[in-house]
Design an enzyme around this catalytic site. Structure first.
Site, short mmCIF file in Angstrom:
data_model
loop_
_atom_site.label_atom_id
_atom_site.label_comp_id
_atom_site.label_asym_id
_atom_site.label_seq_id
_atom_site.Cartn_x
_atom_site.Cartn_y
_atom_site.Cartn_z
N LYS A 11 0.84 -1.19 0.00
CA LYS A 11 0.00 0.00 0.00
C LYS A 11 0.88 1.24 0.00
O LYS A 11 1.73 1.42 0.88
CB LYS A 11 -0.90 0.03 1.23
CG LYS A 11 -1.84 1.24 1.23
CD LYS A 11 -2.87 1.15 2.33
CE LYS A 11 -2.39 1.63 3.65
NZ LYS A 11 -2.20 3.10 3.72
N ASP A 18 -3.42 4.22 -1.96
CA ASP A 18 -4.41 4.63 -0.96
C ASP A 18 -4.44 6.15 -0.87
O ASP A 18 -3.96 6.73 0.11
CB ASP A 18 -4.05 4.00 0.39
CG ASP A 18 -5.13 4.23 1.43
OD1 ASP A 18 -6.28 4.53 1.07
OD2 ASP A 18 -4.81 4.08 2.63
N LYS A 78 -7.28 7.97 -1.07
CA LYS A 78 -8.55 8.43 -0.47
C LYS A 78 -9.08 9.67 -1.18
O LYS A 78 -9.31 10.72 -0.58
CB LYS A 78 -8.37 8.68 1.03
CG LYS A 78 -7.97 7.43 1.81
CD LYS A 78 -7.93 7.68 3.32
CE LYS A 78 -7.72 6.42 4.14
NZ LYS A 78 -6.37 5.85 4.08
N ASP A 92 -13.24 14.65 -4.25
CA ASP A 92 -13.26 15.95 -4.93
C ASP A 92 -14.45 15.94 -5.88
O ASP A 92 -15.26 15.00 -5.84
CB ASP A 92 -11.92 16.15 -5.69
CG ASP A 92 -11.55 17.62 -5.84
OD1 ASP A 92 -12.44 18.43 -6.18
OD2 ASP A 92 -10.37 17.97 -5.63
N THR A 150 -10.98 3.71 10.41
CA THR A 150 -10.95 2.86 11.61
C THR A 150 -10.42 3.61 12.84
O THR A 150 -10.50 3.09 13.94
CB THR A 150 -10.08 1.61 11.37
OG1 THR A 150 -8.84 2.03 10.82
CG2 THR A 150 -10.77 0.65 10.45
N ARG A 180 2.45 -1.39 10.81
CA ARG A 180 3.52 -1.45 11.81
C ARG A 180 3.86 -2.86 12.28
O ARG A 180 5.01 -3.10 12.66
CB ARG A 180 3.16 -0.54 12.98
CG ARG A 180 3.28 0.93 12.59
CD ARG A 180 2.52 1.85 13.52
NE ARG A 180 1.09 1.80 13.29
CZ ARG A 180 0.21 2.59 13.90
NH1 ARG A 180 0.61 3.48 14.79
NH2 ARG A 180 -1.08 2.49 13.62
O1 C5P Z 1 0.34 0.40 11.18
P1 C5P Z 1 -1.09 -0.01 10.92
O2 C5P Z 1 -1.21 -1.52 10.67
O3 C5P Z 1 -2.07 0.52 11.93
O4 C5P Z 1 -1.44 0.70 9.54
C1 C5P Z 1 -2.73 0.65 8.99
C2 C5P Z 1 -2.71 1.22 7.62
O5 C5P Z 1 -4.04 1.16 7.11
C3 C5P Z 1 -2.28 2.67 7.56
O6 C5P Z 1 -1.56 2.85 6.34
C4 C5P Z 1 -3.59 3.45 7.51
O7 C5P Z 1 -3.49 4.64 6.79
C5 C5P Z 1 -4.48 2.46 6.75
N1 C5P Z 1 -5.90 2.64 6.95
C6 C5P Z 1 -6.52 2.57 8.18
N2 C5P Z 1 -7.87 2.73 8.29
C7 C5P Z 1 -8.61 2.93 7.19
C8 C5P Z 1 -8.02 3.00 5.93
C9 C5P Z 1 -6.65 2.85 5.85
O8 C5P Z 1 -5.84 2.35 9.18
N3 C5P Z 1 -9.92 3.00 7.30
#
Ligand code: C5P
Length: 241
Positions: A39, A66, A68, A71, A129, A221
């Site tokens: 991503k 990603d 998002k 517009d 989320t 992470r």
């Molecule tokens: O580090 P972690 O596993 O929390 O990263 C989650 C990834 O998913 C991040 O890149 C975040 O931007 C993305 N994301 C999210 N919630 C969403 C859409 C994307 O956490 N609804």
């Protein structure tokens, strides 16, 4: 709405390249197996731009861009065409942009896929989320619950030709039941058991995401900050395999 989720293909793991610079991102990419999905989000794309995406695609990796998008329809359609032309496989836009915007983007993808044999699919963002009922209400007004908003926005996306949504594992089963098994659900907020949630409000393990019917798991992470990212990816794949 009380049936078990239909079983259950093996979800694909997408590694979130949430890095401030392309060099750090590619250091991680080189440590992970070929064929891995990545991503590219706002931070890395703003730093490194299309060359990051092109390099990943040229190296045979699968890219989830990603951005998002949100517009006016004409602008989103143009950005969607540009993303499809780079060969990205998944692209996000906000369902709250409305039906005309979603339709403009899905028409643009359909056209790009037919013309060039690209295989780009659109994913709508329903509710981030990182938001819970209280924080969503503070944006949208009292009574705007997450569950209701996710259902409404997922339905709008589907009716507008979008291929799936990004949603938390908690909403995955309901989205599949409401929108059908072919409507893709991509779930971030994944944590291995024993890990902290950090800034995510709604997290689940890979196994729980799989049993809820997720098609793709976005993992940041837990992989990127692991001592051995490749082993962490393997662990997650083993849990859902
Ligand atoms: O580090 P972690 O596993 O929390 O990263 C989650 C990834 O998913 C991040 O890149 C975040 O931007 C993305 N994301 C999210 N919630 C969403 C859409 C994307 O956490 N609804």
């Amino acid at each position: 709405m009380n049936g078990e989720a239909e079983a259950v293909s093996v979800p694909e793991v997408i590694v979130a390249l949430d890095y401030p610079d392309p060099e750090a991102a590619f250091e991680l990419v080189e440590r992970l197996p070929e064929g891995t999905w990545y991503k590219v989000g706002l931070e890395l794309f703003t730093r490194g731009g299309p060359p990051v995406v092109r390099r990943l695609v040229d190296e045979g990796r699968h890219v989830f861009l990603d951005l998002k998008l949100h517009d006016i329809p004409n602008t989103v359609a143009g950005a969607t065409r540009a993303a499809a032309a780079m060969g990205v496989r998944l692209l996000t836009l906000h369902a709250s942009g409305g039906e005309a915007m979603l339709r403009a983007a899905s028409d643009a993808v359909l056209d790009a896929n037919q013309r060039s044999g690209a295989d780009t699919r659109l994913l709508a963002i329903t509710v981030l989320t990182s938001l819970d009922d209280a924080s969503l209400s503070s944006v949208m007004g009292e009574g705007s619950g997450v569950e209701q908003a996710v259902g409404r926005l997922a339905g709008l996306a589907r009716e507008s030709g979008v291929h799936g949504v990004v949603s938390s594992v908690g909403e995955c089963r309901a989205v599949k039941l409401a929108c059908g098994p072919d409507f893709l659900v991509v779930t971030p907020g994944i944590r291995l058991s024993g890990e902290g949630a950090q800034d995510q409000k709604r997290v689940a393990t890979p196994a729980v995401a799989k049993s809820a019917g997720a098609d793709f798991l976005v993992v940041g992470r837990s992989i990127t900050r692991a001592d051995d990212p490749s082993a962490a990816l393997e662990r997650i794949r083993a849990e859902v395999g």
